[in-house]
Design a protein around this motif. Sequence first.
Motif, PDB file in Angstrom:
ATOM      1  N   LYS A  61       2.898 -18.464  16.313  1.00  0.00           N
ATOM      2  CA  LYS A  61       1.812 -17.344  16.155  1.00  0.00           C
ATOM      3  C   LYS A  61       1.905 -16.891  15.148  1.00  0.00           C
ATOM      4  O   LYS A  61       2.263 -16.743  13.913  1.00  0.00           O
ATOM      5  CB  LYS A  61       3.483 -16.792  17.058  1.00  0.00           C
ATOM      6  N   LYS A  62       1.246 -15.785  15.662  1.00  0.00           N
ATOM      7  CA  LYS A  62       0.422 -15.088  13.718  1.00  0.00           C
ATOM      8  C   LYS A  62       0.621 -13.560  14.223  1.00  0.00           C
ATOM      9  O   LYS A  62       1.329 -13.149  15.034  1.00  0.00           O
ATOM     10  CB  LYS A  62      -0.803 -15.034  13.280  1.00  0.00           C
ATOM     11  N   GLY A  80      -0.685  -8.607   6.801  1.00  0.00           N
ATOM     12  CA  GLY A  80      -1.577  -9.740   7.907  1.00  0.00           C
ATOM     13  C   GLY A  80      -3.035  -9.401   8.026  1.00  0.00           C
ATOM     14  O   GLY A  80      -3.981 -10.154   8.788  1.00  0.00           O
ATOM     15  N   LEU A 104      -0.706 -12.974   9.580  1.00  0.00           N
ATOM     16  CA  LEU A 104       0.070 -13.578   8.873  1.00  0.00           C
ATOM     17  C   LEU A 104       1.185 -15.183  10.187  1.00  0.00           C
ATOM     18  O   LEU A 104       1.480 -14.060  10.986  1.00  0.00           O
ATOM     19  CB  LEU A 104       0.974 -12.874   7.618  1.00  0.00           C
ATOM     20  N   SER A 105       1.793 -15.839   9.144  1.00  0.00           N
ATOM     21  CA  SER A 105       3.009 -16.502  10.579  1.00  0.00           C
ATOM     22  C   SER A 105       3.739 -15.896  10.109  1.00  0.00           C
ATOM     23  O   SER A 105       4.111 -14.722   8.797  1.00  0.00           O
ATOM     24  CB  SER A 105       2.888 -18.299   9.648  1.00  0.00           C
ATOM     25  N   THR A 142      -2.095 -13.746  18.169  1.00  0.00           N
ATOM     26  CA  THR A 142      -2.006 -12.730  17.089  1.00  0.00           C
ATOM     27  C   THR A 142      -0.949 -11.971  17.844  1.00  0.00           C
ATOM     28  O   THR A 142      -1.809 -10.829  18.308  1.00  0.00           O
ATOM     29  CB  THR A 142      -2.861 -12.417  15.722  1.00  0.00           C
ATOM     30  N   GLU A 201      -6.450 -12.780  11.521  1.00  0.00           N
ATOM     31  CA  GLU A 201      -5.994 -13.329  12.325  1.00  0.00           C
ATOM     32  C   GLU A 201      -4.897 -13.009  12.125  1.00  0.00           C
ATOM     33  O   GLU A 201      -3.791 -13.885  12.630  1.00  0.00           O
ATOM     34  CB  GLU A 201      -5.787 -15.219  12.335  1.00  0.00           C
TER      35      GLU A 201
END
Length: 170
Positions: free
Chosen positions: A100-101, A137, A146-147, A44, A144
């Motif tokens: 990744k977030k 996010g 957001l994309s 993240t 965790e």
Amino acid sequence: HFRAGKLLIRGLFISNPEGFKNDSIIDIEQIDVSFRPDSLQSNTVIISKVLVNAPLFTYERKLSTDNYKELQNNIEDFSARTAKIKEETPEKEATEAEEKKVIIEYLLIADGKVKAKLPGLPTTPIPLPDIEKHDIGNEKEDGEGLSITGATKMLFKFIHEGIINTVKGV
């Protein structure tokens, strides 16, 4: 200043979706991004702040849609195609290609203007109220993030809401 956790973007131009008259949907003078460099190695990425200065948004309406809804549809289509490719990827490669977030702790879109292409409205840019958001996010219990695609969709949702409210007010 990437190692210091700073990124400066000047002169960003985003093209309008197909079928709309204007060349651009967004012209941004400057974006300042601060992030935690150590988070780049994690799952993240933590972006401390995003400051978008003096953007010009062009809003065009068609019968059943507008250019921002169309852009959001394009992002969703891209996301669906990417998900399908990931499903078809062998297990080992899919794990390595995990997206990744991102968490954006603070977002400010300041001094924006909207140029609306609508009958009866002036074509001169209309001032857009500042858009300020926190903890994008980080709303989920797991924190965790957001994309990148999810964060982009959310950003355009905030912009679209601001534009619609501004145009309605005029």
